[in-house]
Design a protein around this motif. Structure first.
Motif, mmCIF file in Angstrom:
data_model
loop_
_atom_site.group_PDB
_atom_site.id
_atom_site.type_symbol
_atom_site.label_atom_id
_atom_site.label_comp_id
_atom_site.label_asym_id
_atom_site.label_seq_id
_atom_site.Cartn_x
_atom_site.Cartn_y
_atom_site.Cartn_z
ATOM 1 N N ALA A 70 -1.109 -13.273 -4.166
ATOM 2 C CA ALA A 70 -0.946 -14.727 -4.105
ATOM 3 C C ALA A 70 -1.619 -15.396 -5.294
ATOM 4 N N GLU A 71 -2.801 -14.891 -5.676
ATOM 5 C CA GLU A 71 -3.523 -15.459 -6.811
ATOM 6 C C GLU A 71 -2.730 -15.305 -8.112
ATOM 7 N N GLN A 72 -1.984 -14.213 -8.233
ATOM 8 C CA GLN A 72 -1.298 -13.896 -9.478
ATOM 9 C C GLN A 72 0.159 -14.339 -9.518
ATOM 10 N N SER A 73 0.669 -14.875 -8.417
ATOM 11 C CA SER A 73 2.077 -15.253 -8.371
ATOM 12 C C SER A 73 2.391 -16.345 -9.390
ATOM 13 N N SER A 74 3.609 -16.289 -9.898
ATOM 14 C CA SER A 74 4.041 -17.269 -10.888
ATOM 15 C C SER A 74 4.047 -18.666 -10.284
ATOM 16 N N PRO A 75 3.615 -19.672 -11.043
ATOM 17 C CA PRO A 75 3.613 -21.046 -10.525
ATOM 18 C C PRO A 75 5.033 -21.585 -10.373
ATOM 19 N N ARG A 76 5.173 -22.622 -9.585
ATOM 20 C CA ARG A 76 6.486 -23.230 -9.397
ATOM 21 C C ARG A 76 6.930 -23.905 -10.685
ATOM 22 N N THR A 77 8.226 -24.053 -10.811
ATOM 23 C CA THR A 77 8.777 -24.762 -11.952
ATOM 24 C C THR A 77 8.948 -26.233 -11.608
ATOM 25 N N ASP A 78 9.196 -27.032 -12.633
ATOM 26 C CA ASP A 78 9.507 -28.447 -12.427
ATOM 27 C C ASP A 78 10.615 -28.793 -13.410
ATOM 28 N N ARG A 91 15.652 -17.191 -7.801
ATOM 29 C CA ARG A 91 15.735 -16.122 -8.803
ATOM 30 C C ARG A 91 14.395 -15.418 -8.980
ATOM 31 N N LEU A 92 13.302 -16.140 -8.778
ATOM 32 C CA LEU A 92 11.993 -15.498 -8.813
ATOM 33 C C LEU A 92 11.874 -14.499 -7.660
ATOM 34 N N VAL A 93 12.284 -14.923 -6.465
ATOM 35 C CA VAL A 93 12.277 -14.014 -5.312
ATOM 36 C C VAL A 93 13.197 -12.826 -5.573
ATOM 37 N N GLN A 94 14.376 -13.110 -6.111
ATOM 38 C CA GLN A 94 15.346 -12.039 -6.388
ATOM 39 C C GLN A 94 14.788 -11.014 -7.365
ATOM 40 N N LEU A 123 -0.143 -11.399 5.567
ATOM 41 C CA LEU A 123 1.188 -11.712 5.058
ATOM 42 C C LEU A 123 1.518 -13.174 5.306
ATOM 43 N N HIS A 124 1.138 -13.687 6.468
ATOM 44 C CA HIS A 124 1.359 -15.101 6.776
ATOM 45 C C HIS A 124 0.620 -15.985 5.773
ATOM 46 N N ARG A 125 -0.622 -15.647 5.473
ATOM 47 C CA ARG A 125 -1.388 -16.448 4.500
ATOM 48 C C ARG A 125 -0.750 -16.407 3.119
ATOM 49 N N PHE A 126 -0.270 -15.210 2.729
ATOM 50 C CA PHE A 126 0.375 -15.069 1.420
ATOM 51 C C PHE A 126 1.558 -16.032 1.310
ATOM 52 N N TYR A 127 2.427 -16.010 2.303
ATOM 53 C CA TYR A 127 3.603 -16.866 2.223
ATOM 54 C C TYR A 127 3.264 -18.333 2.424
ATOM 55 N N ALA A 128 2.228 -18.632 3.171
ATOM 56 C CA ALA A 128 1.816 -20.023 3.324
ATOM 57 C C ALA A 128 1.423 -20.620 1.976
ATOM 58 N N VAL A 129 0.712 -19.834 1.167
ATOM 59 C CA VAL A 129 0.316 -20.292 -0.166
ATOM 60 C C VAL A 129 1.541 -20.541 -1.036
ATOM 61 N N ARG A 130 2.457 -19.569 -1.053
ATOM 62 C CA ARG A 130 3.637 -19.696 -1.905
ATOM 63 C C ARG A 130 4.555 -20.829 -1.441
ATOM 64 N N ILE A 131 4.742 -20.967 -0.130
ATOM 65 C CA ILE A 131 5.607 -22.024 0.382
ATOM 66 C C ILE A 131 5.006 -23.390 0.099
ATOM 67 N N ALA A 132 3.684 -23.516 0.267
ATOM 68 C CA ALA A 132 3.038 -24.800 0.006
ATOM 69 C C ALA A 132 3.201 -25.209 -1.453
#
Length: 204
Positions: A70-78, A91-94, A123-132
């Motif tokens: 989660a710490e290393q995941s790519s940031p969201r785009t704008d 496409r990032l997920v893909q 796993l829930h915490r990981f996706y909570a970070v990414r979804i937020a």
């Protein structure tokens, strides 16, 4: 996102990075059921005592691995458009799920979460970070007038990635850019139609 990248922080950080890299390798090769802390310590060149003291169990190791991911995941785009932002997310997920190492790692972690409460919480915490992080693109779209007020950003982001994870874990169909784009387009159309507007009294 690269699991186990060594960052500055001294010996403790280097040991953690090496152990998490070794844990990821072991998960890819043998899955959660065969994840053994002694084997991970050997692979990482770390002391068994250190590994057992810090992580305790295989589930604890998976939990820290997910935190690191989660710490290393790519940031969201704008990109200034809901569709373009959601397409970038899809496409990032893909790309992640079709990467030989990352896809196998996610499959192993999801299987682990199905049978272990601590792994499931991680796993829930990981996706909570990414979804937020990514749901803010939905908030931006609301502010621009692209979407109706009250649209639930988290639900929109879940709708983007869900079809791709279904292909990964259930149907085993190809996870290509076309599938990613369809997921983004479907979520965008549903969001514009008001499908994801929170109902009155909905709890955040």
């Amino acid at each position: 996102m690269t699991v186990g990248t060594i960052r500055p922080g001294g010996r403790t950080a280097r040991v953690r990075a090496a152990v998490l890299e070794a844990a990821a390798d072991a998960l890819v090769e043998g899955g959660f059921d065969r994840l053994d802390l002694a084997d991970v310590a050997r692979r990482a060149g770390a002391g068994k005592t250190t590994v057992y003291r810090r992580w305790g169990t295989a589930a604890g190791l998976v939990a820290d691995l997910l935190a690191d991911m989660a710490e290393q995941s790519s940031p969201r785009t704008d990109l200034g458009s809901l569709l373009e932002d959601l397409r970038a997310n899809a496409r990032l997920v893909q790309r992640t799920l079709t990467d030989p190492r990352q896809g196998a790692l996610f499959r192993a972690v999801i299987v682990a979460a199905a049978g272990d409460a601590r792994a499931a919480e991680a796993l829930h915490r990981f996706y909570a970070v990414r979804i937020a992080e990514w749901s803010s693109c939905v908030d931006d779209a609301v502010a621009r007038g692209e979407l109706p007020g009250g649209t639930d950003g988290a639900e929109v982001i879940r709708a983007v990635s869900a079809p791709l994870y279904y292909r990964l874990m259930i149907s085993k169909e190809p996870i290509d850019e076309a599938a990613a784009d369809r997921a983004a387009e479907a979520a965008t159309a549903a969001a514009r139609a008001g499908v994801f507007v929170r109902s009155a009294g909905a709890v955040e």
